[in-house]
Design a protein around this motif. Structure first.
Motif, PDB file in Angstrom:
ATOM      1  N   LYS A 114       0.822  -1.213   0.000  1.00 25.94           N
ATOM      2  CA  LYS A 114       0.000   0.000   0.000  1.00 25.94           C
ATOM      3  C   LYS A 114       0.850   1.255   0.000  1.00 25.94           C
ATOM      4  CE  LYS A 114      -4.084  -1.854   2.182  1.00 25.94           C
ATOM      5  NZ  LYS A 114      -4.366  -2.394   3.503  1.00 25.94           N
ATOM      6  N   GLY A 115       2.161   1.081   0.008  1.00 26.76           N
ATOM      7  CA  GLY A 115       3.031   2.236  -0.062  1.00 26.76           C
ATOM      8  C   GLY A 115       3.481   2.763   1.284  1.00 26.76           C
ATOM      9  N   GLU A 116       3.155   2.063   2.362  1.00 22.88           N
ATOM     10  CA  GLU A 116       3.626   2.517   3.672  1.00 22.88           C
ATOM     11  C   GLU A 116       5.074   2.076   3.849  1.00 22.88           C
ATOM     12  OE1 GLU A 116      -0.398   1.313   6.036  1.00 22.88           O
ATOM     13  OE2 GLU A 116       0.545  -0.018   4.567  1.00 22.88           O
ATOM     14  N   HIS A 117       5.878   2.995   4.385  1.00 17.10           N
ATOM     15  CA  HIS A 117       7.277   2.646   4.598  1.00 17.10           C
ATOM     16  C   HIS A 117       7.410   1.761   5.819  1.00 17.10           C
ATOM     17  CE1 HIS A 117       8.629   5.358   1.538  1.00 17.10           C
ATOM     18  NE2 HIS A 117       7.788   6.261   2.018  1.00 17.10           N
ATOM     19  N   VAL A 118       8.186   0.710   5.685  1.00 12.67           N
ATOM     20  CA  VAL A 118       8.426  -0.157   6.839  1.00 12.67           C
ATOM     21  C   VAL A 118       9.765   0.202   7.467  1.00 12.67           C
ATOM     22  CG1 VAL A 118       8.563  -2.523   7.681  1.00 12.67           C
ATOM     23  CG2 VAL A 118       7.089  -1.978   5.736  1.00 12.67           C
ATOM     24  N   PHE A 119      10.815   0.174   6.669  1.00 13.85           N
ATOM     25  CA  PHE A 119      12.095   0.658   7.171  1.00 13.85           C
ATOM     26  C   PHE A 119      13.059   0.917   6.026  1.00 13.85           C
ATOM     27  CE2 PHE A 119      12.812  -4.028   7.407  1.00 13.85           C
ATOM     28  CZ  PHE A 119      13.957  -4.123   6.619  1.00 13.85           C
ATOM     29  N   THR A 120      14.133   1.618   6.355  1.00 15.66           N
ATOM     30  CA  THR A 120      15.218   1.873   5.419  1.00 15.66           C
ATOM     31  C   THR A 120      16.492   1.485   6.140  1.00 15.66           C
ATOM     32  OG1 THR A 120      14.025   3.762   4.556  1.00 15.66           O
ATOM     33  CG2 THR A 120      16.364   3.644   4.035  1.00 15.66           C
ATOM     34  N   SER A 121      17.378   0.797   5.458  1.00 14.30           N
ATOM     35  CA  SER A 121      18.602   0.371   6.122  1.00 14.30           C
ATOM     36  C   SER A 121      19.752   0.350   5.127  1.00 14.30           C
ATOM     37  CB  SER A 121      18.378  -1.021   6.719  1.00 14.30           C
ATOM     38  OG  SER A 121      19.540  -1.464   7.358  1.00 14.30           O
ATOM     39  N   PHE A 122      20.932   0.778   5.591  1.00  6.13           N
ATOM     40  CA  PHE A 122      22.098   0.793   4.716  1.00  6.13           C
ATOM     41  C   PHE A 122      23.195  -0.124   5.235  1.00  6.13           C
ATOM     42  CE2 PHE A 122      20.085   4.731   3.423  1.00  6.13           C
ATOM     43  CZ  PHE A 122      20.249   4.662   2.041  1.00  6.13           C
ATOM     44  N   ASP A 123      24.016  -0.609   4.317  1.00  7.84           N
ATOM     45  CA  ASP A 123      25.038  -1.594   4.706  1.00  7.84           C
ATOM     46  C   ASP A 123      26.140  -1.003   5.579  1.00  7.84           C
ATOM     47  OD1 ASP A 123      26.241  -0.138   2.706  1.00  7.84           O
ATOM     48  OD2 ASP A 123      26.880  -1.863   1.514  1.00  7.84           O
ATOM     49  N   THR A 124      26.274   0.321   5.594  1.00  6.33           N
ATOM     50  CA  THR A 124      27.303   0.891   6.458  1.00  6.33           C
ATOM     51  C   THR A 124      26.684   1.649   7.627  1.00  6.33           C
ATOM     52  OG1 THR A 124      27.450   2.676   4.860  1.00  6.33           O
ATOM     53  CG2 THR A 124      29.168   1.018   4.764  1.00  6.33           C
ATOM     54  N   ASP A 125      25.486   1.258   8.010  1.00  7.45           N
ATOM     55  CA  ASP A 125      24.843   1.856   9.186  1.00  7.45           C
ATOM     56  C   ASP A 125      25.692   1.606  10.439  1.00  7.45           C
ATOM     57  OD1 ASP A 125      22.758   2.815   7.756  1.00  7.45           O
ATOM     58  OD2 ASP A 125      21.283   1.328   8.415  1.00  7.45           O
ATOM     59  N   ASP A 126      26.261   0.433  10.480  1.00  8.99           N
ATOM     60  CA  ASP A 126      27.082   0.058  11.630  1.00  8.99           C
ATOM     61  C   ASP A 126      28.398   0.849  11.566  1.00  8.99           C
ATOM     62  OD1 ASP A 126      27.638  -2.057  13.802  1.00  8.99           O
ATOM     63  OD2 ASP A 126      29.427  -2.068  12.514  1.00  8.99           O
TER      64      ASP A 126
END
Lengths: 465, 291
Positions: free
Chosen positions: A342-354
């Motif tokens: 439905k277009g709701e964002h669940v999450f965003t994550s990047f490989d260098t977050d850590d």
């Protein structure tokens, strides 16, 4: 007499291969001389085939290599009533842009017709005709005129446009000195103040930062609420759901479906992506625009290491992004967006977050890479999800982005609460640690003191034992 | 763009978009409705033309002026080319001025459709607007160049050589007509070239060659009076002959009005424009697809 704004009947558009909008091919006089020599034979044979086609069922073939032509659009018919907002969705190459180009009179159809009742304004792109040497002020006038606004109209909306774009301070600076964000804001602002009776909009909301996108979307819904007729093409399903009531789905130049938007979006998401848990990018699909970053594939991998389209919510899900770099990139981050159908964002994550990985991969050298992450078990609720990818260097450059690279289904069997066959609201379905305690203390306090006045109630608590 | 039938009923405009075939109407009222866009495009061209140049608008003077100097030295002095009794510098400059207008208008118009391809593929407007604006934007350079001519006339009227005195006559009021003739010619040829250029990029190479070639068959460095009388009509098939001779007649009062030449030149010029517009309209429908 009529409350129809747009009527489209059997509309079709044919391109000669190598002549299409994305595939620029220059003719030279030499080619023509050669073609002219063989023309009598060709036209004979094409006439023969055309007459054959009319009777036969060949109409459905999209590609006809024998004749070197491609039908970018075929057999499209629909009506759009005044004041309605119609969404158009479809994958790349489905014919969305061709449809808009015909309706905005940029190109003419090969067959069929379209009837348009009212003044049309089209936004196939923002900033058409912007000249880098001209100032913001000058470009507003120029761009407005190109979009078909009268000079007085531009003058009266000038302040509003500048305020919307938030470029007051730089209005007398040449736009070549603008940041790309400012440039896009100004370009959109001019376009957004166009006030035709019928508005034809291509993917113009996919510009700028998130905040500006929200603002653009807001402006678009104002336009829709003002009772203007809008034909709205987007890849952004949440924008489609928010702005439109009805949507048509195009696929390979044909109209697959016209339905209420939620249904159309569902249909599109479940049928449009035939890839099974894997999205592969061909080298030539991306190479020019994204260099030196080259995406190769995005995969959803289940517990057993198999690429899967449907994964169980009770098991960890691995997401793998395969890509190569042909030059070192500093500050590269590769990440995923997870969005519901439905277009709701669940999450965003990047490989260098850590922060450790961030330090170790400050510069990524030439080579092949896989960025892999695991979505833990018992996180997502059942349903269809859209996985997007982004590869960028923060505030410097966006190398690659595909907000709908892949869709997958999460199956909730065995998940918490599945003993009741009910749909659970919410995007996530975590396995929470519940404890149920019997409060003996409360009972003890009650019993020794005052004798119970109402017999039934306190004693009811003991029934559980 | 498409063959459109616009009918207005109860203030409502209905446009029918359908495939068109063959020759179509010019639809000039539509171009007129977009006159503001013509204005803005001219304005853009002028604003941008000399941006980031050290000499700026001086370029509009430098080019014809130095060509005039070179012509004067080589043709006027060394080769001894006659100049109809007028000082050679003025004689050649009165030719170079309209020529500059024409040559720039022609090459700009010829390249205009390709140069503006990003607009053509994204927005509708009558495509004729683009070459028309390119042609008209040359007028500013022309106006700047004219200042030099006025200066030269004043200069020659103050030096004590009686034969060099130039007294403009009433014929000067016909000047706008010759300017218009130059523009019409440039637009006519420019339309052919711009439409062809969309499909055949060969035109990019044809344009410099064409203007150079055309310069030599136009009486700029020499007077048309050196062409034998019986061939003048043929010579006048080049509309720029009429324009340049007209300029000299209107400004310098040389010989008599170039009547026959002018009639031939005007006819050719107008025919070029009309055929150019029809050809352009015919090709227009494919522009967005192949440019």
């Amino acid at each position: 007499m009529s409350d129809i704004a747009i009527r489209v009947e059997d509309l079709g558009k044919q391109y000669k291969i190598g002549m299409g909008p994305s595939n620029i091919h220059y003719h030279t006089l030499r080619d023509t001389i050669a073609d002219t020599a063989s023309a009598p034979f060709k036209s004979l044979s094409s006439r023969f085939h055309a007459s054959k086609r009319k009777g036969g069922d060949q109409k459905t073939t999209k590609k006809d290599p024998q004749h070197g032509v491609i039908w970018a659009l075929r057999d499209i018919s629909f009506d759009l009533r005044k004041g309605k907002v119609l969404g158009v969705i479809g994958r790349n190459g489905a014919g969305k842009s061709t449809l808009l180009k015909i309706l905005s009179r940029v190109t003419e159809p090969t067959e069929g017709y379209a009837e348009i009742h009212g003044r049309v304004g089209s936004l196939l792109e923002v900033g058409t005709g912007f000249h880098p040497e001209l100032t913001g002020r000058e470009n507003i006038y120029l761009n407005g005129a190109i979009l078909g606004m009268k000079r007085l109209e531009i003058e009266s909306k000038f302040d509003e446009i500048v305020a919307f774009a938030e470029v007051e301070k730089f209005i007398d600076t040449p736009v070549k000195r603008y940041s790309s964000g400012m440039y896009l804001r100004l370009a959109f602002a001019v376009a957004a103040h166009l006030e035709p009776e019928i508005l034809v909009v291509d993917e113009v909301l996919a510009v700028g930062d998130a905040e500006f996108q929200r603002k653009c979307l807001g402006k678009m819904s104002d336009v829709a609420e003002e009772g203007r007729t809008v034909l709205f093409v987007s890849h952004n399903m949440s924008a489609i759901l928010r702005l439109t009531e009805e949507t048509i789905v195009l696929d390979k130049g044909k109209m697959e479906l016209r339905a209420p938007s939620s249904k159309a979006v569902d249909y599109y998401l479940s049928s449009g992506f035939s890839q099974v848990g894997e999205r592969v990018w061909a080298k030539d699909e991306t190479s020019v625009a994204t260099a030196p970053f080259h995406p190769s594939s995005l995969r959803i991998v289940d517990r057993f290491g198999r690429v899967a389209n449907t994964v169980r919510s009770t098991e960890p899900i691995t997401i793998e992004m395969h890509y190569s770099l042909e030059a070192p990139i500093t500050g590269l981050r590769v990440g995923i967006y997870l969005t519901s159908a439905k277009g709701e964002h669940v999450f965003t994550s990047f490989d260098t977050d850590d922060s450790d990985l961030y330090d170790r991969f400050r510069v990524r050298q030439i080579g092949e890479y896989v960025s892999r992450c695991v979505i833990p078990a018992d996180l997502l609720n059942e349903g269809r999800y859209i996985l997007g990818v982004n590869a960028s260097a923060f505030r410097i450059m966006r190398y690659f982005q595909d907000e709908q690279a892949l869709t997958f289904t999460v199956d909730a069997s065995g998940a918490p609460g599945t003993q009741w066959s009910e749909a659970r609201l919410g995007l996530i379905r975590p396995r929470l640690e519940w404890r149920i305690e019997q409060d003996h203390a409360k009972v003890r306090v009650l019993t020794p003191g005052v004798p119970p006045i109402l017999d039934g109630q306190p004693s009811g608590e003991y029934d559980h034992d | 763009m498409a063959q459109t039938e616009i009918s207005t009923t109860q203030q409502e405009e209905v446009i029918r978009l359908q495939p068109s075939r063959g020759w179509t109407a010019l639809n000039l009222p539509e171009v007129w409705r977009y006159r503001e866009l013509v204005y803005f495009l001219i304005w853009r061209d002028i604003k941008v033309r000399y941006k980031q140049t050290a000499l700026g608008a001086a370029w509009a003077i430098i080019q014809p002026f130095f060509t005039m100097v070179v012509f004067t030295i080589f043709f006027g002095k060394l080769a001894g080319v006659p100049s109809d009794g007028v000082p050679y510098p003025i004689f050649s400059y009165t030719g170079l001025l309209p020529w500059g207008l024409f040559a720039k208008a022609l090459s700009d118009a010829g390249r205009s459709m390709v140069a503006n391809r990003s607009m053509i593929t994204k927005v509708y407007f009558p495509r004729l607007v683009i070459p028309i604006a390119s042609v008209l934007s040359g007028l500013v350079d022309f106006a700047i160049g004219s200042v030099v001519l006025i200066g030269m006339i004043i200069y020659y009227n103050h030096i004590p050589i009686p034969s060099a005195q130039i007294t403009p006559t009433a014929a000067i009021i016909t000047l706008p007509f010759f300017i218009l003739l130059a523009l019409i010619t440039a637009l006519g040829v420019g339309l052919w070239l711009s439409a062809l250029n969309v499909k055949y990029r060969d035109i990019n190479y044809v344009i410099p060659f064409l203007t150079q070639f055309w310069l030599f068959i136009t009486p700029i460095a020499y007077p048309s009076s050196i062409v034998p009388e019986q061939w003048r009509w043929l010579y006048a098939l080049n509309p720029m002959t009429g324009v340049v001779e007209g300029f000299r007649w209107a400004l310098l009062g040389v010989e008599t009005a170039p009547g026959l030449m002018l009639a031939v030149s005007s006819t050719v010029s107008i025919l070029t424009l009309i055929s150019g517009m029809f050809y352009f309209r015919r090709m227009e429908r494919t522009f967005a697809d192949i440019v």
